[in-house]
Scaffold this motif. Structure first.
Motif, short mmCIF file in Angstrom:
data_model
loop_
_atom_site.label_atom_id
_atom_site.label_comp_id
_atom_site.label_asym_id
_atom_site.label_seq_id
_atom_site.Cartn_x
_atom_site.Cartn_y
_atom_site.Cartn_z
N UNK A 178 0.88 -1.22 0.41
CA UNK A 178 0.04 0.06 -0.05
C UNK A 178 0.99 1.37 -0.17
N UNK A 179 0.83 1.88 -0.85
CA UNK A 179 1.73 3.43 -1.07
C UNK A 179 0.67 4.09 -1.71
N UNK A 180 1.10 5.09 -0.92
CA UNK A 180 1.05 6.64 -1.42
C UNK A 180 2.02 7.68 -1.55
N UNK A 181 1.76 8.36 -2.67
CA UNK A 181 2.19 9.44 -2.65
C UNK A 181 1.56 10.92 -2.81
N UNK A 182 1.92 12.06 -2.46
CA UNK A 182 1.55 13.20 -2.13
C UNK A 182 2.01 13.89 -2.96
N UNK A 183 2.09 14.26 -3.97
CA UNK A 183 2.83 15.43 -4.59
C UNK A 183 1.93 17.20 -4.56
N UNK A 184 3.18 17.36 -4.26
CA UNK A 184 2.56 19.02 -3.94
C UNK A 184 3.88 20.25 -4.15
N UNK A 185 3.28 20.38 -5.19
CA UNK A 185 3.77 21.96 -6.13
C UNK A 185 3.59 23.38 -5.51
N UNK A 186 4.14 24.57 -6.28
CA UNK A 186 3.93 26.23 -5.83
C UNK A 186 2.36 26.20 -6.18
N UNK A 187 2.07 27.04 -5.72
CA UNK A 187 0.55 27.57 -6.30
C UNK A 187 1.23 28.32 -7.26
N UNK A 188 -0.14 28.08 -7.55
CA UNK A 188 0.18 29.01 -9.52
C UNK A 188 0.06 27.78 -10.50
N UNK A 189 0.58 27.03 -9.99
CA UNK A 189 1.10 25.70 -10.85
C UNK A 189 -0.08 24.06 -11.74
N UNK A 190 -0.10 23.50 -12.08
CA UNK A 190 -0.50 22.07 -11.76
C UNK A 190 0.56 21.20 -12.15
N UNK A 191 -0.12 20.36 -12.30
CA UNK A 191 1.16 18.76 -12.31
C UNK A 191 0.55 17.80 -13.73
N UNK A 207 -3.84 17.78 -13.05
CA UNK A 207 -4.30 18.40 -12.18
C UNK A 207 -5.12 19.52 -12.18
N UNK A 208 -5.75 19.58 -12.09
CA UNK A 208 -7.19 21.49 -12.05
C UNK A 208 -6.01 22.13 -11.14
N UNK A 209 -5.28 21.83 -9.95
CA UNK A 209 -4.34 22.40 -9.06
C UNK A 209 -3.21 22.63 -9.08
N UNK A 210 -2.52 22.49 -7.17
CA UNK A 210 -1.08 22.41 -7.83
C UNK A 210 -1.06 20.95 -6.45
N UNK A 211 -1.89 20.31 -6.32
CA UNK A 211 -1.80 18.99 -5.32
C UNK A 211 -2.16 17.77 -6.33
N UNK A 212 -2.02 16.84 -5.81
CA UNK A 212 -2.08 15.95 -6.55
C UNK A 212 -2.22 14.19 -5.24
N UNK A 213 -2.80 13.27 -5.61
CA UNK A 213 -2.67 11.74 -4.11
C UNK A 213 -2.60 10.78 -6.02
N UNK A 232 5.82 19.83 -13.19
CA UNK A 232 4.95 21.11 -12.57
C UNK A 232 5.29 22.55 -13.49
N UNK A 233 4.10 22.06 -14.71
CA UNK A 233 3.96 23.37 -15.27
C UNK A 233 3.31 24.93 -15.28
N UNK A 234 3.38 26.02 -15.70
CA UNK A 234 2.31 26.58 -15.06
C UNK A 234 0.94 26.79 -15.70
N UNK A 235 -0.36 27.35 -15.61
CA UNK A 235 -0.87 26.66 -15.86
C UNK A 235 -1.60 27.65 -17.62
#
Length: 278
Positions: free
Chosen positions: A162-175, A222-228, A248-251
């Motif tokens: 069972x593995x979880x990856x929590x991706x967190x990038x700066x606000x304003x970016x998408x994944x 992603x629709x925002x700056x986080x993904x799980x 991570x890229x500029x939306x």
């Protein structure tokens, strides 16, 4: 000597203070970063909220760790650990770390949501373990670009993972999640071995898809700056695993040139109303 000692202490505290804060839009403490990554969430193979206090301690011990303390859980939270599932931690407490307040998780608060000491050790919850040297899969990822693989890749992954990856990038970016290789146990219902992707801080809301078999999934944005991401394998039959890369890229790049090779349309999945407070 006292002057030297005072200057040394002042310098140490200054370094401590400097290490806390926002860097590239991500709040973290550089001193605790490696140790905090040793905190991880586990649930029973039977599903959510199935572990007694004794069983929770056994899960952590089996992996060479122990129950996380409140301070360890808080340090992990400060670098992005957000889990909307209550679990046992040290001294028979139950709670969970919240980074972003939400109506369905954390009662609108941020911090460690602590249910306090539990007299009934037969209550069933998940668990938060701590092991700074653990080799468990998953973790908190804050880099702008990184590859994610199943444990042991390119060798076959093991049973009962069972593995979880929590991706967190700066606000304003998408994944953008791009799959390079994909081979999980094939099952028509995708209930044996599977990868789930969530367009959110956790695996409660923002469901974007469940994948198994050997078909290469399409890119997910992603629709925002986080993904799980959540990877689960059952007790039998393994396969080659997966390898993917997130960027991570500029939306705004999504809409500048529809004929270029910029990422495709963002995830538009609307989660069903099944989320609830732990």
């Amino acid at each position: 000597m006292r002057v030297v000692a005072v200057l040394w202490v002042f310098g140490f505290l200054l370094d401590e203070a400097y290490s806390w804060g926002f860097q590239n839009g991500v709040f973290h403490n550089s001193i605790w970063l490696e140790q905090a990554a040793g905190v991880y969430h586990r649930e029973s193979r039977k599903g959510r909220y199935q572990l007694t206090y004794k069983e929770a301690k056994a899960v952590c011990k089996f992996e060479g760790g122990k129950l996380a303390t409140y301070d360890q859980l808080e340090a992990a939270r400060k670098i992005g650990l957000h889990v909307c599932s209550a679990g046992w931690f040290d001294k028979a407490h139950v709670g969970y770390p919240i980074v972003k307040a939400g109506a369905h998780c954390g009662f609108g608060k941020i911090g460690i949501i602590d249910y306090g000491y539990r007299r009934n050790k037969s209550e069933r919850w998940d668990v938060f373990c701590f092991n700074p040297d653990t080799k468990q899969c998953g973790g908190i990822l804050t880099e702008p670009q990184r590859q994610i693989r199943t444990p042991g890749y390119p060798e076959e992954y093991e049973d009962e993972q069972i593995c979880y990856w929590h991706i967190r990038v700066p606000y304003g970016l998408r994944i953008r999640l791009h799959f390079l290789d994909f081979d999980l146990e094939d099952d028509t219902s995708c209930m044996a071995d599977y990868l789930e992707v969530y367009d959110s801080y956790d695996d409660i809301t923002g469901f974007a898809g469940r994948f198994c078999g050997d078909d290469l999934p399409d890119d997910i944005i992603s629709s925002g700056n986080v993904m799980t991401l959540k990877f689960l394998s059952d007790a039998s039959v393994t396969a080659g695993g997966f390898q993917m890369q997130y960027i991570a890229f500029n939306a705004s790049l999504l809409y500048q040139d529809h004929t270029s090779h910029s990422p495709s349309s963002p995830v538009t999945h609307t989660p069903t109303n099944t989320s609830h407070s732990p």
